[in-house]
Motif scaffolding. Structure first.
Motif, PDB file in Angstrom:
ATOM      1  N   PHE A 253     -62.465  -3.167 -39.922  1.00 17.20           N
ATOM      2  CA  PHE A 253     -62.267  -1.985 -38.805  1.00 17.20           C
ATOM      3  C   PHE A 253     -62.575  -2.541 -37.636  1.00 17.20           C
ATOM      4  O   PHE A 253     -63.749  -2.808 -37.089  1.00 17.20           O
ATOM      5  CB  PHE A 253     -63.323  -1.113 -39.415  1.00 17.20           C
ATOM      6  N   LEU A 254     -61.495  -3.113 -36.820  1.00 19.76           N
ATOM      7  CA  LEU A 254     -61.708  -3.665 -35.457  1.00 19.76           C
ATOM      8  C   LEU A 254     -61.582  -2.706 -34.332  1.00 19.76           C
ATOM      9  O   LEU A 254     -60.580  -2.299 -34.225  1.00 19.76           O
ATOM     10  CB  LEU A 254     -60.966  -4.886 -35.572  1.00 19.76           C
ATOM     11  N   PRO A 255     -62.424  -2.816 -33.468  1.00 19.69           N
ATOM     12  CA  PRO A 255     -62.025  -2.196 -32.131  1.00 19.69           C
ATOM     13  C   PRO A 255     -60.739  -2.782 -31.377  1.00 19.69           C
ATOM     14  O   PRO A 255     -60.565  -4.094 -31.456  1.00 19.69           O
ATOM     15  CB  PRO A 255     -63.359  -2.235 -31.280  1.00 19.69           C
ATOM     16  N   THR A 256     -60.148  -2.117 -30.593  1.00 25.61           N
ATOM     17  CA  THR A 256     -58.958  -2.671 -30.176  1.00 25.61           C
ATOM     18  C   THR A 256     -59.473  -2.496 -28.442  1.00 25.61           C
ATOM     19  O   THR A 256     -60.497  -1.938 -28.066  1.00 25.61           O
ATOM     20  CB  THR A 256     -57.785  -1.973 -30.196  1.00 25.61           C
ATOM     21  N   ALA A 257     -58.436  -2.864 -27.482  1.00 24.19           N
ATOM     22  CA  ALA A 257     -58.731  -2.691 -26.089  1.00 24.19           C
ATOM     23  C   ALA A 257     -58.774  -1.275 -25.526  1.00 24.19           C
ATOM     24  O   ALA A 257     -59.224  -0.763 -24.423  1.00 24.19           O
ATOM     25  CB  ALA A 257     -57.642  -3.812 -25.263  1.00 24.19           C
ATOM     26  N   LYS A 258     -58.240  -0.413 -26.454  1.00 21.83           N
ATOM     27  CA  LYS A 258     -58.025   0.984 -26.259  1.00 21.83           C
ATOM     28  C   LYS A 258     -59.422   1.987 -26.662  1.00 21.83           C
ATOM     29  O   LYS A 258     -59.611   1.525 -27.702  1.00 21.83           O
ATOM     30  CB  LYS A 258     -56.679   1.750 -26.581  1.00 21.83           C
ATOM     31  N   PRO A 259     -59.592   2.735 -25.863  1.00 21.63           N
ATOM     32  CA  PRO A 259     -60.802   3.570 -26.436  1.00 21.63           C
ATOM     33  C   PRO A 259     -60.374   4.404 -27.663  1.00 21.63           C
ATOM     34  O   PRO A 259     -59.106   4.959 -27.739  1.00 21.63           O
ATOM     35  CB  PRO A 259     -61.179   4.287 -24.919  1.00 21.63           C
ATOM     36  N   HIS A 260     -61.162   4.510 -28.445  1.00 22.01           N
ATOM     37  CA  HIS A 260     -60.976   5.594 -29.693  1.00 22.01           C
ATOM     38  C   HIS A 260     -59.736   4.985 -30.642  1.00 22.01           C
ATOM     39  O   HIS A 260     -58.855   5.672 -30.871  1.00 22.01           O
ATOM     40  CB  HIS A 260     -60.748   7.157 -29.123  1.00 22.01           C
ATOM     41  N   GLU A 261     -59.599   3.833 -30.767  1.00 15.78           N
ATOM     42  CA  GLU A 261     -58.542   3.256 -31.630  1.00 15.78           C
ATOM     43  C   GLU A 261     -59.023   2.190 -32.292  1.00 15.78           C
ATOM     44  O   GLU A 261     -60.077   1.323 -31.861  1.00 15.78           O
ATOM     45  CB  GLU A 261     -57.449   2.671 -30.578  1.00 15.78           C
ATOM     46  N   THR A 262     -58.609   2.023 -33.679  1.00 14.56           N
ATOM     47  CA  THR A 262     -59.071   1.050 -34.561  1.00 14.56           C
ATOM     48  C   THR A 262     -58.246   0.091 -35.096  1.00 14.56           C
ATOM     49  O   THR A 262     -57.156   0.832 -35.880  1.00 14.56           O
ATOM     50  CB  THR A 262     -60.103   1.690 -35.860  1.00 14.56           C
TER      51      THR A 262
END
Length: 340
Positions: A253-262
């Motif tokens: 479950f990895l954070p992306t460069a965009k907020p509120h996106e996995t």
């Protein structure tokens, strides 16, 4: 109240279970993951596994576009390549020697737990210390796995912590996964906590499912088995779950460069069959397991999209049942990570 850690700090200072040795067993096998706007590659460089940013140090082209496959580490732009631990540069004499001093791939540090490969940019501690009491269990599990059956990558439209917390609790299973994971009729189970990591083990309440799983036990030769369902959480981004130890779902479950996106990735890793059992004997079983896993994750993605996205999510929504005990533990560890 502790300040939460940054996603970059979590990425850079913890060890992450990237893959199993058998996923990249042959020379030129590779696997790619993306998080925080960057990509990391695990590649088999002549039977030595290397982990690096998916960026050529020359002009920034990506080495690989596919999620997994078999191909040499060669930049399609100008032909820079990596082999046998060395970076090979065409037309080297056209560069000033000082320009090429120290030029290399941007490598990650690597460490092993059995046949599970972990990597980190700048780990704050050793892998043994981070895994603690779970190290022997993970090592045993890794020895039973012989390959990858399925690779599934998608994007959850929510913060990674919301997606992860959903995976940590069984409270929603009966409602959200009625026709998938809920068919196992998982019982209350037991949570155990091991430093920053946790484990949930639950008996299977569906007697017909128990009999079916028991009937195929003779086909396997595995180092670790469980009678029911087991789910391991490895802080910060990784889950590993199994029913009966016949296969394992490895999830990120990895954070992306965009907020509120996995950036969500799951793989079905299959366990070793007994020596006399042909591989095709359980092909339909593993295929149906992969299909079921994809259904579960699609259902999770849909319900996570309903959750309100807000910066004070943990403080605002903190009414947790006994079935959500692992969430309470995760939040405590997460905030403690911000303190350190």
């Amino acid at each position: 109240m502790h300040s939460p850690p940054t996603d970059i700090a979590l990425r850079d200072h913890y060890w992450h279970l990237l893959c199993h040795r058998q996923e990249v067993a042959q020379p030129n096998d590779f696997f790619r993951l993306a998080w925080l706007g960057q990509e990391v590659v695990v590649a088999n460089d002549q039977d030595r596994l290397v982990v690096f940013d998916n960026v050529c140090p020359h002009r920034g082209a990506r080495f690989f576009l596919d999620s997994a496959g078999n191909a040499p580490i060669v930049c399609k732009y100008h032909g820079w390549s990596y082999r046998n631990g060395s970076l090979n540069i065409p037309g080297r004499d056209h560069f000033e020697p000082c320009q090429l001093d120290g030029v290399d791939l941007n490598h990650y540090q690597v460490s092993w737990c059995g046949d599970f490969l972990f990597a980190s940019r700048a780990p704050a501690t050793s892998l043994d210390e981070q895994l603690g009491e779970l190290f022997p269990l993970l090592e045993r599990i890794s020895r039973s796995i012989t390959g990858r059956q399925d690779l599934n990558q998608t994007v959850y439209p929510c913060d990674w912590k919301i997606a992860l917390e959903n995976a940590l609790e069984p409270y929603h299973v009966a409602l959200v996964h009625r026709k998938s994971l809920g068919l196992l009729d998982l019982q209350a189970g037991v949570n155990t906590f091991h430093g920053i990591n946790s484990v949930w083990e639950a008996p299977i309440g569906n007697s017909r499912m128990r009999r079916q799983l028991s009937s195929i036990r003779r086909f396997f030769d595995i180092d670790f088995e469980c009678e029911g369902y087991i789910s391991l959480y490895l802080f910060p981004f990784t889950m590993l779950s199994s029913t009966a130890g016949y296969s394992y779902s490895l999830q990120h479950f990895l954070p992306t460069a965009k907020p509120h996106e996995t950036a969500f990735t799951s793989r079905l890793l299959v366990s070793r069959l007994a020596a006399e059992v042909p591989a095709e004997t359980l092909e339909s079983f593993f295929s149906s397991t992969a299909q079921m896993n994809r259904q579960v994750f699609d259902e999770d993605r849909e319900v996570c999209a309903r959750v309100v996205q807000c910066d004070d999510y943990m403080n605002r929504f903190n009414i947790l049942s006994s079935a959500e005990e692992k969430i309470r533990h995760f939040r405590s560890v997460y905030l403690q990570a911000g303190k350190t």
